[in-house]
Structure formats: structure tokens, C-alpha cells
Motif scaffolding. Structure first.
Motif, PDB file in Angstrom:
ATOM      1  N   THR A  59       0.852  -1.196   0.000  1.00 52.60           N
ATOM      2  CA  THR A  59       0.000   0.000   0.000  1.00 52.60           C
ATOM      3  C   THR A  59       0.886   1.245   0.000  1.00 52.60           C
ATOM      4  N   PRO A 199       2.118   3.640   5.910  1.00 55.86           N
ATOM      5  CA  PRO A 199       1.268   2.504   5.538  1.00 55.86           C
ATOM      6  C   PRO A 199       1.146   1.437   6.641  1.00 55.86           C
ATOM      7  N   ALA A 202      -0.628   2.857   9.771  1.00 57.23           N
ATOM      8  CA  ALA A 202      -2.060   3.112   9.551  1.00 57.23           C
ATOM      9  C   ALA A 202      -2.835   1.797   9.568  1.00 57.23           C
ATOM     10  N   GLN A 203      -2.225   0.777   8.992  1.00 57.28           N
ATOM     11  CA  GLN A 203      -2.874  -0.535   8.974  1.00 57.28           C
ATOM     12  C   GLN A 203      -2.996  -1.103  10.390  1.00 57.28           C
ATOM     13  N   ALA A 206      -5.552   0.876  12.433  1.00 62.62           N
ATOM     14  CA  ALA A 206      -6.933   0.489  12.116  1.00 62.62           C
ATOM     15  C   ALA A 206      -7.261  -0.858  12.752  1.00 62.62           C
ATOM     16  N   ARG A 209      -7.791  -0.296  16.487  1.00 65.33           N
ATOM     17  CA  ARG A 209      -9.078   0.358  16.777  1.00 65.33           C
ATOM     18  C   ARG A 209     -10.224  -0.622  16.583  1.00 65.33           C
ATOM     19  N   MET A 210     -10.097  -1.508  15.593  1.00 61.91           N
ATOM     20  CA  MET A 210     -11.168  -2.489  15.355  1.00 61.91           C
ATOM     21  C   MET A 210     -11.275  -3.461  16.526  1.00 61.91           C
ATOM     22  N   ASN A 224      -7.259  14.704  10.969  1.00 63.68           N
ATOM     23  CA  ASN A 224      -7.743  13.383  10.554  1.00 63.68           C
ATOM     24  C   ASN A 224      -7.702  12.423  11.740  1.00 63.68           C
ATOM     25  N   LYS A 228     -10.978  10.563  13.710  1.00 65.71           N
ATOM     26  CA  LYS A 228     -11.164   9.120  13.782  1.00 65.71           C
ATOM     27  C   LYS A 228     -11.058   8.591  15.215  1.00 65.71           C
TER      28      LYS A 228
ATOM     29  N   ASP B   9     -15.036   0.244   4.576  1.00 66.10           N
ATOM     30  CA  ASP B   9     -15.199   0.285   6.029  1.00 66.10           C
ATOM     31  C   ASP B   9     -14.885   1.697   6.534  1.00 66.10           C
ATOM     32  N   LEU B  10     -15.912   2.444   6.866  1.00 63.35           N
ATOM     33  CA  LEU B  10     -15.720   3.851   7.254  1.00 63.35           C
ATOM     34  C   LEU B  10     -15.037   3.982   8.608  1.00 63.35           C
ATOM     35  N   LYS B  11     -15.068   2.923   9.399  1.00 66.56           N
ATOM     36  CA  LYS B  11     -14.336   3.008  10.669  1.00 66.56           C
ATOM     37  C   LYS B  11     -12.828   2.966  10.414  1.00 66.56           C
ATOM     38  N   ARG B  12     -12.409   2.149   9.472  1.00 68.62           N
ATOM     39  CA  ARG B  12     -10.975   2.040   9.198  1.00 68.62           C
ATOM     40  C   ARG B  12     -10.449   3.223   8.386  1.00 68.62           C
ATOM     41  N   CYS B  13     -11.269   3.765   7.487  1.00 73.04           N
ATOM     42  CA  CYS B  13     -10.806   4.845   6.593  1.00 73.04           C
ATOM     43  C   CYS B  13     -10.324   6.038   7.411  1.00 73.04           C
ATOM     44  N   VAL B  14      -9.133   6.591   7.029  1.00 76.17           N
ATOM     45  CA  VAL B  14      -8.582   7.739   7.749  1.00 76.17           C
ATOM     46  C   VAL B  14      -8.610   9.017   6.912  1.00 76.17           C
ATOM     47  N   GLY B  15      -9.235   8.968   5.758  1.00 76.17           N
ATOM     48  CA  GLY B  15      -9.353  10.184   4.937  1.00 76.17           C
ATOM     49  C   GLY B  15      -8.034  10.654   4.362  1.00 76.17           C
ATOM     50  N   PHE B  53     -15.275  11.334   6.815  1.00 75.86           N
ATOM     51  CA  PHE B  53     -14.699  11.079   5.491  1.00 75.86           C
ATOM     52  C   PHE B  53     -15.504   9.970   4.831  1.00 75.86           C
ATOM     53  N   CYS B 157      -4.964   1.174  -0.350  1.00 71.19           N
ATOM     54  CA  CYS B 157      -5.542   1.736   0.891  1.00 71.19           C
ATOM     55  C   CYS B 157      -4.690   1.406   2.109  1.00 71.19           C
ATOM     56  N   ILE B 158      -4.078   2.442   2.708  1.00 71.83           N
ATOM     57  CA  ILE B 158      -3.130   2.213   3.804  1.00 71.83           C
ATOM     58  C   ILE B 158      -3.821   1.656   5.054  1.00 71.83           C
ATOM     59  N   ALA B 159      -5.094   1.980   5.226  1.00 74.27           N
ATOM     60  CA  ALA B 159      -5.799   1.506   6.416  1.00 74.27           C
ATOM     61  C   ALA B 159      -6.570   0.216   6.161  1.00 74.27           C
ATOM     62  N   HIS B 160      -6.423  -0.348   4.947  1.00 73.67           N
ATOM     63  CA  HIS B 160      -7.165  -1.555   4.553  1.00 73.67           C
ATOM     64  C   HIS B 160      -8.653  -1.371   4.818  1.00 73.67           C
ATOM     65  N   ARG B 181     -21.167  -6.900  10.013  1.00 70.60           N
ATOM     66  CA  ARG B 181     -21.219  -5.497  10.425  1.00 70.60           C
ATOM     67  C   ARG B 181     -22.491  -4.831   9.949  1.00 70.60           C
TER      68      ARG B 181
END
Lengths: 864, 200
Positions: A59, A199, A202-203, A206, A209-210, A224, A228, B9-15, B53, B157-160, B181
Motif C-alpha cells: 500500500t 502505511p 495506519a494498517q 486500524a 481500533r477495530m 484526521n 477518527k 469500512d468507514l471506521k478504518r478509513c482515515v481520509g 470522510f 488503501c493504507i488503512a485496509h 457489520r
């Protein structure tokens, strides 16, 4: 993930068409993530993250994707040029005359010869090209003989790295996102759109956080990261340090919750202090003493103590003393949440709540088993970055945040805070330790041999700018002050009297605070050489400009450096390459090769080769013949072979991209495995400050400010905040804050047309953020043209009336507002934040040389 | 046949806008044309505010309003459910743009390039894909996905936060995520049945 079937680095020949993917590394921020570049018939058509690079795993961010378009920028400088108009100034036409490389290099080499003969310190060097700094730039400076090297100024972490070196022994800091459950980010977007390797972090962020990690972001701007996070806590700019001090008070004195075992074993918290705040030392060994509670006597810190005291008063050799932690606990009592609330605007109950949540989440006393090792488990961390240290009192503002991690024992253990690469693969390097047991960066991690304990403070006869400041890394701001106020510095042995500046890939003028001051600085230098891909704002002041290569035309062996940008979040160590994907456009030459050429022409190549032989770690077989001329590629090949053997030279990395080693437990979580302590009481800062004070006084430099050199941090407001307190009714009522948007990095990406277009469509990037409440009072509507005016300057831009900024703040993103006509894409875009800043001794942190980003401003409507 | 769709997945997306620039590079879209975008808006009042975002692209609707609106049948659905435009049939009437509830379509009025002096070699090569006077949009990176690769925005996508696959296959990652979900589609009241589905 499905990967393109075309194998890395191999050419597929469909008919006569060339179609190839090439391993390289990105260059649109200093993370240098691994990329693979798709070239078809000589044209670059795509950049993707390299799945072989553990830092990007296939990514890449917005910038990395956009890199290819600017390769073809027709505004690039095509040949070397020299100035024919001696008058210099913003907007003054230098009347460039194209010259040959030979002519340009001979002009510069001739001057270098003269300066080197006379006084090599007359040469000032400046770059922010991070992969080049350690390999070539600093060695070249040493071979020439100058100590005057600068980095960038305002737009870098000049205030944070001295702290991380002091406390975690590395240049950077991270969080163990694999196990962390509670994370506080302050003035930081780590793991969202910023950090060591965006990358992979950030992965992991996420993922964390999940699985339920709570993120609290403390920031004047709802970035940003804040958007979040589970919670955004707006804070008045410049007051962060006070918040952390109040949290320390709540944790230690109100909740009385801290990791006593960690503090005793791994820090200097138990070291006994006398009334003057100095270590009480053993008469024989001179080692600092701790108090053995069971035996009721003092012992050297490294002797076996049954249980050492963190509190109480004791008498050793007739003098009264207390453990450092006791002194700290007492000291923190003055920072009440109520007083912090008044200063920061964060409610006292919020300060108490997040302090409680943080210590609870840390699960002090708990353990976890990883790969057969039982380790302390402290899944809570604080990550503070640029925002926290963009103040005149950067060091004492940043220190208390890092202390929060130490008080709950989360540093270098699972779930906690950590430096980047303190321990190397197979423990090939590990933390160094100084005489009093404190952590010292291993040589692989240090920048210029950072060792704050042994750094030599100059005496009356040898004092220069560098050695007066034991903790500073770049010193750019102080160099500028020195040139602007030569009378103040005249008693130093090496006063700043530069005869020449060589500046490459840093655009000093755009990155320094306040144009007027920086222009004065540039004009005071008789001869300036710049190297960049285009004529930028700084090179408009140059006498000779050489066209540099773009990163897709450039070679860098191991741009991912252990020191800066290999993230432990990858759970690996890795080595890769940045390699030319296309031939350099026009007459561009890599500035590293230009430096080598200049060394040859100016007659110090032998010295340089000798230094390379030592500093680059070249094995005997691969040492340079000091008389020979080598290209950077030949040197890079020898670096690789010295590290990995004959089979793994430059070509191996060109073909294969990344070489990876998995990180072992003791490399990811070194604290229980290494025999060093972390300072929580900063005896070294106090001591070095006292030494600097003596030297400054002996030089008649009463003004030299050492008042921040404190062993325990306090809160000191930056000048803007102090002035606001004094004049609460003044129209100068807002404090500026600079923040990061994800499509831009420093000033370098504004010339990229894709990133510029994204920023132009972005709701905030090129605008001025102002909260809706004060905007209404001032009659400012969303989209209005407004002026922001400080004592130092004023800037105009479109208002973004928003709910997403602190009520007292005005937010301006990035390093925008270029004016060079050679950068038409970025010219006039966005608002130039740095114009509002002042560069005076009161705006500089005299420990780190960071510069204050808080300007007190008034805001008013402008004509359309 | 497969029913190809995307889950975001809008929770993972960081904009971060990586999807936007990766689409630019993959598809070589000219200035002012964005097949992949990020919508941002603010929610709440200070100090309880935040930015949202929402990455958007063509929804590849199962009941595409654009297809119905197209007088020349230039807009069509592949067997896998990808909504495409046959540039040779498109007459540039822009009825589809008016019909699309998502603003996902762009009309290429004239030649445009990123630097005023000249088109870059990249643009000279990639702009061949884009016929002036026609309407364009995201095609789920048709050339990539036909080869079994993910669309460029999913790959980068860096946040997958983005997933691509067969919505009809109960074992696909997209189906699995939709079962686990809370999922929603943009403007469901339009009855277009988007196949870009969001997780919140």
C-alpha cells in the motif's frame, strides 16, 4: 491480497514492448516506503506500494501514488545556471545565465579551496535530504572540515528528537499497536496520516481500533487523527505541557497509581538527591546511590538492593537526601487540574478522567507471554509529536508527555511506548549506557554521535554554537540568530561568519520562520550554491544553481535507515533501495555525485574517502582506495557487500528489492532484556545547563538563556500565550497553530499537480481555519477573504469557518504559499504559516533550538 | 456469474486521499476528473465536533439510473455487474450525468493537461483512453479486475478500509464483512441498488 503476476524487477517482453516493474523507495516524505514502479516503453505509468517492503506491504499513501506526475514537470531546472545580477531579493530577477557543469563546478570548487585554506567553518551546509545526511553529507562536511551543518528549521521535529534520544535512545518514537489498548496522541497524527512508516502504522492502527483500542487525541485542530479518535479534546495552542504535568500530578499524587517496580528497576526514580537536586554519590565509586529499604542503607545504583525506596527522607554521610521520585511527586503537586484547566481550557474533570483511564488501561503489574517470554504488559501509551514541541519551551513541554509512559511502566514493553530500533537484529547492537546507568543511543541510532552525558560543552576558549548546546541536533534557528545579531555572539571562538552556503533539497527560505528575517540571513552570505529540481524560493538567492535529480531518477542504497524510518510496527528489520527508474531528465545530476565531484575538484577527495572507509562501516575487502574517484553507486555497492556479503551488492537489491529479518521479542520489547535505565529525573539537563551558564557568563553572554535546563519540567507559557494573558482585551487574541494535511509534506509536494488539485478541493488545506463562534463575532463568513496579522507579518486567505478548531486558535496547514515562478503549480496556493512567526531569542527553545509556532494574531476581513 | 462489488469500512478509513491519487495514476484521468473522491463534512458542534470522510466512486448499481437514461445504450452492465461506458456509442448528451444520483460521472469537454506547457509523456499515453466529448467514470479498474487483480484504490488503501469481491459468493470477504457489520448504501431511496456498500 492479489499481486500482479508480473514478477518484480523482471521485464516482460510482449512483442517489442517494454513492460517492467522496478523496486524502489518513495521520497514524498522522509519515511521512504518501498514502492514498485511500472515503466512501459520508458514511461512511468504507475507507482504502487512494494508488497516486499514490510513498511508498506503493497500500500502507499496519497503522496506516494502521485509521485510520478511531477517526474515530468516541464518547469524543472534544465542546466546549471549562474547569477549575473548581483542584487538579491525576493522578486529581484537574478538574470540567470545557463552554464556548463564544468564551469559551474569549477567556480564552486575554486571557492571551496579558498575557504578550506582560510577557515573551513566558513562553509555552511544545509539539507533535509534524509537518506543522504548520514551516508554522504555529514562525512563530506567532516572531510571539508566544517562543523556548520544545518537541517530544515521550523518544519521539522527539531524539538522532539533530542527528547527521544535522551529518553528512549533513538531518533523516533512509536507505540506497540499490536497490544496497546489505550492511546493518547497529543499534537500527533501517528498511525493515521503521519509517522515513521505511514502505511504499516495506519494498517496496525486500524486493526487496533477495530479490536477496541481507545484513542484520545489532544490537539487544537480536529485533524484526521482527531476525527477518527474515540475522543477529540481541543486544547489551547502552546499549553500542552501544562496538561501533561497535571496528568502526572493526578496519577502520582491523587490516584497514587504508578508502576513502582518499573521505576525502581528501569529508571533513575530511586536515585538519591541532595538538597541542591544533584545525585548523592558513593564516596568510593562515585556512583549515584539508592536507598535499600530492607538493609536501611544507601548503596550504589548497580549494587543488589533488596528493595529501593521511591519515597522518604534519608541521611547519607551526614547529608539529607530523598529519592528523585519523591522530589518529583512533590514538585508535580503545583500543577493542579484546576490550574491546568484555566491554562489549557481542558476541563479539570476531563484531565482527571483521562488520567484515570490511562493508568487503569496500563494494567500495572500484569504480564503477558509472547514467544515463550513472560513480559510486563502495559497496554497504554502517549505519543506526543510536533504539536507539543512547536513552542519556545519545547523541551520542557514535551518531556512530561514522555514521562507519562514511564510512570505507568509502558516504555519498551508490550502494549506501550517505544523508540524505533534500540536493539538491532540478533542484538547486533543494543542500548549503550553511561557511567550513572542511563541509556545512551547506540551508534547505529545516533545522528551526530548524540551522547548528552559526555558532549563537551566548550570552555571560554572553545565555545561555539554546537558545543554550547548539548542537546540540540540541527541548530538552524540559532545559526540564523547568530547571523542576524552578530554582536551577541561575537565573543565565541567560531562566530558565524559564513563565506558560502551549499543548500540542497531543503528550500531553507520556505521552511524557516519569517521571510524577512530569513532573507536577511541569506543576503548576509556572500556566495550561495543550491541544488534542487527547480529554482525555488531559496535558490532565487543563489549564485550558482545545479539541477538535481527527481527521486525516480536517483540511487540511494538503504534509504530506509534504522535511525529514522524502519518502523517496529512491521515486526521486522529491512533493507531496500531507491534506484533510478528512468534516466535523469535534461542535465540533472544527483547532488550526492556532485558533492563527490566537488571534493575531487577542491582537492579533499582523499580525506573524504578516508572518512567513508571509517564511517560507512566498509569491511577491509571493500575499503576505498583513497586516491581513486568513486561514484555513489560504487560506494553503495561496497556498503551493501560489507553488510551482507559478496552476493548481496547493489545489483541484488536492484533485482530483489527488500531484504527482511524478523524481529525477535527482545528486539521488539527490549526493556526486560537490557541493562540500562531511563531518566525520569533529568539530572543531565540540569548539569549541562549549569555548565553552559558558566561558559556563557565567562564570555559575557548574560543573555544566553539556560533557564529551561531543569531536572524536572515546569510549565512555561510561550511568548504569545503570556502576552494574551497580559492583554486579554487586545484584538490580538488568537494563537496560531500549524497542522498537517494528508496530501502534502513540508513544502515539497505543492509543486505536484495531482496533490495540488486534491488540496484545492479539500475543505481545509489551503484555507484558514477559524472557529464559528469568534468568526460570528468578527462578522466572518465561510469563504470570506481574511487577514491574519501577527507582530511579525500578515497573511491573507479564505476563511474556513468551522467547528473543528479550538475557539482561541487560527489554523493554517502545511508549508504553503510558494511564490517562485518556477513552481507555477504551487505558486500562490494556500497560506504561508511561517510568515507569521518571529525569530527572536525569546522564540527559540535554548535546549533543542526548536522555534515557537504560536504567534499571537488578530483576524479581520480583507478585500476580495 | 459473479456480482462484483466493493465494501468500504468507514471506521478504518482515515481520509488520506490515497484512493483518489491511485485512481489518477491507474486511469490517467485528466484535470478536474475524479472517478474516485472523498467527501468530507463536519458533524456536531464544537467541542464535540468531528470530520467525516466518505470515499465515493461509481456505485455500479444493480439498477443503474444512468443505463436507463442513456439513449444510445452506451452505458451497459458486464456479466459481472460492472457498469461500463462504450465510448464509441456515447454521444456526450450527458443524460446519464443528470440521472446518476451520486455525481459519479464526468463529461470530457476538451483536452486538458496538468502542466500548461505540454502534456507529459504519462498523459500522452494514458489520455488515449479518454475520448473527448464522452462521459467517463470509474469502471472498477476493469483491466485490472479482469486479470483477477484488485482495483487500484483497494490495493493502495493504507488503512485496509476497502474490499473488492463477489457479493453473490457467501464465502467472499465482502460477503463475510456484510454479514458481520452494520452496512448501508448511499441514497437507497433512489432504488438504484448500489454495489458499493459502506460499513460504519
Amino acid at each position: 491480497m492479489v499481486i500482479d503476476s508480473k514478477v518484480q524487477g523482471k521485464t516482460s517482453t510482449v512483442g517489442k514492448e517494454e513492460d517492467v516493474w522496478i523496486h524502489s523507495a518513495c521520497d514524498l516524505c522522509n519515511a521512504n516506503c518501498g514502492i514498485r514502479v511500472h515503466r512501459v516503453n520508458g514511461v512511468v505509468i504507475k507507482i504502487e506500494g512494494d508488497p516486499n517492503c514490510p513498511g508498506s506491504l503493497g500500500t502507499i499513501c496519497a503522496r506516494g501514488n502521485a509521485g510520478l506526475i511531477a517526474l515530468y514537470d516541464p518547469n524543472r531546472l534544465k542546466t546549471p545556471v549562474k547569477r549575473t545580477n548581483p542584487e538579491k531579493g525576493i522578486g529581484v530577477d537574478p538574470k540567470w545565465q545557463p552554464i556548463s557543469w564544468d564551469e559551474g563546478l569549477n567556480i564552486v570548487a575554486g571557492k571551496l579551496k579558498e575557504i578550506r585554506k582560510d577557515n573551513p567553518n566558513g562553509l555552511l551546509l544545509c539539507t533535509f535530504d534524509t537518506p543522504v545526511i548520514a551516508q554522504v553529507y555529514l562525512n563530506w562536511a567532516a572531510a571539508f572540515g566544517t562543523v556548520n551543518t544545518m537541517g530544515s528549521s521550523y518544519n521539522c521535529g527539531s524539538g522532539i528528537h533530542p527528547l527521544t534520544y535522551l529518553i528512549n535512545g533513538t531518533f523516533q518514537q512509536e507505540v506497540d499497536l499490536d497490544y496497546c489498548n489505550y492511546l493518547i496522541l497529543t499534537g500527533s497524527q501517528y498511525g493515521f496520516t503521519a509517522g515513521v512508516n505511514i502505511p504499516i502504522t495506519a494498517q496496525k492502527m486500524a486493526d487496533a481500533r477495530m479490536r477496541g483500542m481507545k484513542v484520545v487525541v489532544i490537539d487544537p485542530v480536529c485533524t484526521n487523527a482527531a476525527s477518527k479518535a474515540d475522543e477529540w479534546i481541543p486544547i489551547r495552542p502552546g499549553t500542552d505541557g501544562m496538561l501533561a504535568l497535571a496528568m502526572l500530578n493526578v496519577m502520582i499524587n491523587e490516584l497514587k497509581t504508578y508502576d513502582a517496580e518499573y521505576l525502581k528497576k528501569y529508571t533513575n526514580a530511586p536515585y538519591l538527591l541532595n538538597a541542591g537536586g544533584d545525585y548523592v554519590r558513593d564516596g568510593k565509586t562515585n556512583k549515584p546511590l539508592v536507598w535499600d529499604v530492607k538493609e536501611g542503607k544507601a548503596k550504589p545504583f548497580d549494587a543488589k538492593a533488596n528493595d529501593c525506596a521511591l519515597a522518604g527522607e534519608y541521611t547519607v554521610d551526614g547529608q539529607k537526601c530523598k529519592p528523585a521520585f519523591d522530589v518529583m511527586a512533590e514538585h508535580f503537586k503545583q500543577f493542579t487540574p484546576e490550574e491546568a484547566a484555566r491554562i489549557t481550557t481542558v476541563p479539570a474533570k476531563t484531565i482527571r478522567r483521562i488520567s484515570k483511564e490511562f493508568v487503569d488501561a496500563a494494567k500495572i503489574g500484569s504480564e503477558i507471554e509472547i514467544d515463550g517470554h513472560k513480559l510486563p504488559y502495559r497496554p497504554a501509551a502517549v505519543h506526543a509529536f510536533k504539536g507539543v514541541i512547536a513552542h519556545a519551551h519545547a523541551t520542557i513541554s514535551g518531556l512530561p508527555f514522555i514521562l507519562l509512559n514511564l510512570v505507568v511502566g509502558s516504555m519498551y514493553v508490550p502494549g506501550g511506548y517505544r523508540g524505533t530500533n534500540l536493539v538491532g537484529p540478533s542484538s547486533s547492537w543494543t542500548a549503550d549506557v553511561e557511567a550513572d546507568g542511563m541509556i545512551v543511543p547506540p551508534p547505529t541510532q545516533s545522528f551526530q554521535g548524540e551522547n548528552y552525558y559526555t558532549h563537551e560543552i566548550g570552555n571560554k576558549d572553545t565555545a561555539d554554537l554546537k558545543n554550547m548546546m548539548a542537546f540540540s541536533m540541527t541548530g538552524t534557528s540559532v545559526y540564523q540568530l547568530c547571523l542576524m545579531h552578530p554582536d551577541r555572539f561575537k565573543t565565541m571562538t567560531k562566530p558565524c561568519d559564513p563565506k558560502m552556503l551549499i543548500e540542497a533539497r531543503s528550500n531553507l527560505l520556505m521552511n524557516c520562520e519569517n521571510f524577512a528575517d530569513t532573507v536577511q540571513f541569506l543576503k548576509s552570505i556572500p556566495f550561495i550554491v543550491c541544488m534542487d529540481t527547480e529554482i525555488n524560493e531559496t535558490s532565487e538567492f543563489a549564485d550558482v544553481v545545479f539541477p538535481d535529480t527527481y527521486y525516480l531518477e536517483r540511487l540511494n542504497i538503504f534509504p530506509n535507515r534504522m535511525r529514522i524510518n524502519i518502523s517496529p510496527a512491521s515486526n521486522t528489520f529491512y533493507w531496500g533501495i531507491q534506484q533510478p527508474v528512468v534516466e535523469p531528465a535534461f542535465e540533472a545530476r544527483d547532488w550526492k555525485d556532485v558533492l563527490l565531484d566537488l571534493a575531487n575538484r577542491a582537492g579533499f577527495l582523499e580525506d573524504l574517502n578516508e572518512i567513508f572507509n571509517i564511517k560507512l562501516g566498509l569491511k577491509e575487502k571493500y575499503k576505498l582506495n583513497t586516491k581513486n574517484v568513486y561514484s555513489y553507486g560504487e560506494i553503495g555497492d561496497r556498503i551493501a557487500k560489507s553488510m551482507f556479503g559478496e552476493e548481496m551488492g547493489l545489483q541484488w537489491f536492484k533485482d530483489n528489492g527488500y531484504y527482511t529479518i524478523k524481529r525477535k521479542v527482545e528486539e521488539s520489547y527490549p526493556m526486560p532484556f537490557i541493562n540500562v535505565r531511563i531518566p525520569v529525573y533529568f539530572e543531565v539537563i540540569k548539569r549541562r545547563g549549569e555548565e553552559a551558564r558558566k561558559v556563557a557568563d565567562s564570555l559575557g553572554m548574560k543573555w544566553w538563556d539556560t533557564s529551561d535546563y531543569l531536572p524536572i519540567p515546569v510549565f512555561k507559557p510561550c511568548p504569545a500565550y503570556a502576552e494574551k494573558e497580559q492583554n486579554p482585551n487586545s484584538e490580538f487574541s488568537f494563537i496560531t497553530v500549524n497542522y498537517k494535511v494528508p496530501m502534502h509534506y513540508h513544502t515539497v509536494t505543492t509543486k505536484n499537480p495531482w496533490l495540488n488539485e486534491v488540496a484545492e478541493r479539500h475543505p481545509y488545506a489551503y484555507k484558514i481555519m477559524i472557529n464559528s463562534v469568534p468568526a460570528k463575532k468578527l462578522g466572518i463568513k465561510d469563504g470570506d477573504m481574511i487577514w491574519v496579522e501577527s507582530k511579525a507579518g500578515k497573511v491573507k486567505g479564505r476563511a474556513k469557518v468551522t467547528e473543528c478548531i479550538h475557539i482561541d486558535a487560527v489554523g493554517i496547514a502545511g508549508g504553503f504559499g510558494s511564490w517562485s515562478k518556477h513552481k507555477p503549480i504551487g505558486k500562490g496556493k494556500g497560506v504561508n504559516f511561517n510568515s507569521l512567526l518571529s525569530l527572536t531569542p525569546a522564540h527559540v527553545d535554548w535546549i533543542s533550538t526548536a522555534v515557537d509556532g504560536c504567534a499571537l494574531v488578530k483576524v479581520y476581513k480583507a478585500e476580495e | 456469474m459473479a456480482k462484483l462489488g466493493m465494501v468500504i469500512d468507514l471506521k478504518r478509513c482515515v481520509g488520506c486521499y490515497g484512493c483518489v491519487t491511485s485512481c489518477k495514476a491507474e486511469n490517467g484521468t485528466p484535470p478536474r476528473v475524479f472517478w474516485s473522491r472523498v467527501l468530507e463534512r463536519e458533524e456536531g458542534k464544537y467541542p464535540s465536533a468531528r470530520r467525516l470522510f466518505v470515499p465515493v466512486l461509481c456505485n455500479h448499481c444493480a439498477e443503474p439510473a444512468c443505463e436507463t437514461a442513456c439513449p444510445t445504450h452506451a452505458t451497459y452492465r458486464t456479466e459481472d455487474g460492472i457498469v461500463r461506458i462504450d465510448e464509441n456509442k456515447c454521444i456526450g448528451c450527458r443524460a446519464c450525468m443528470a440521472a446518476c444520483p451520486y455525481g459519479a460521472r464526468f463529461y470530457l469537454k476538451e483536452e486538458r493537461q496538468y502542466y500548461t506547457q505540454e502534456a507529459t509523456p504519462f498523459e500522452k499515453l494514458l489520455y488515449k483512453k479518454h475520448q473527448i466529448g464522452t462521459v467517463q467514470k470509474c469502471e472498477f479498474c476493469y483491466e485490472r479486475t479482469q486479470k483477477g487483480l484488485e482495483p487500484a484504490c483497494v490495493l493502495t488503501c493504507i488503512a485496509h478500509a476497502r474490499y473488492f469481491g463477489d457479493l453473490d459468493d457467501p464465502d467472499s470477504e465482502v460477503s463475510r464483512l456484510l454479514k458481520q457489520r452494520y452496512a448501508f448504501k448511499l441514497r437507497p431511496e433512489m432504488g438504484t441498488e448500489p454495489k458499493v456498500i459502506y460499513l460504519s
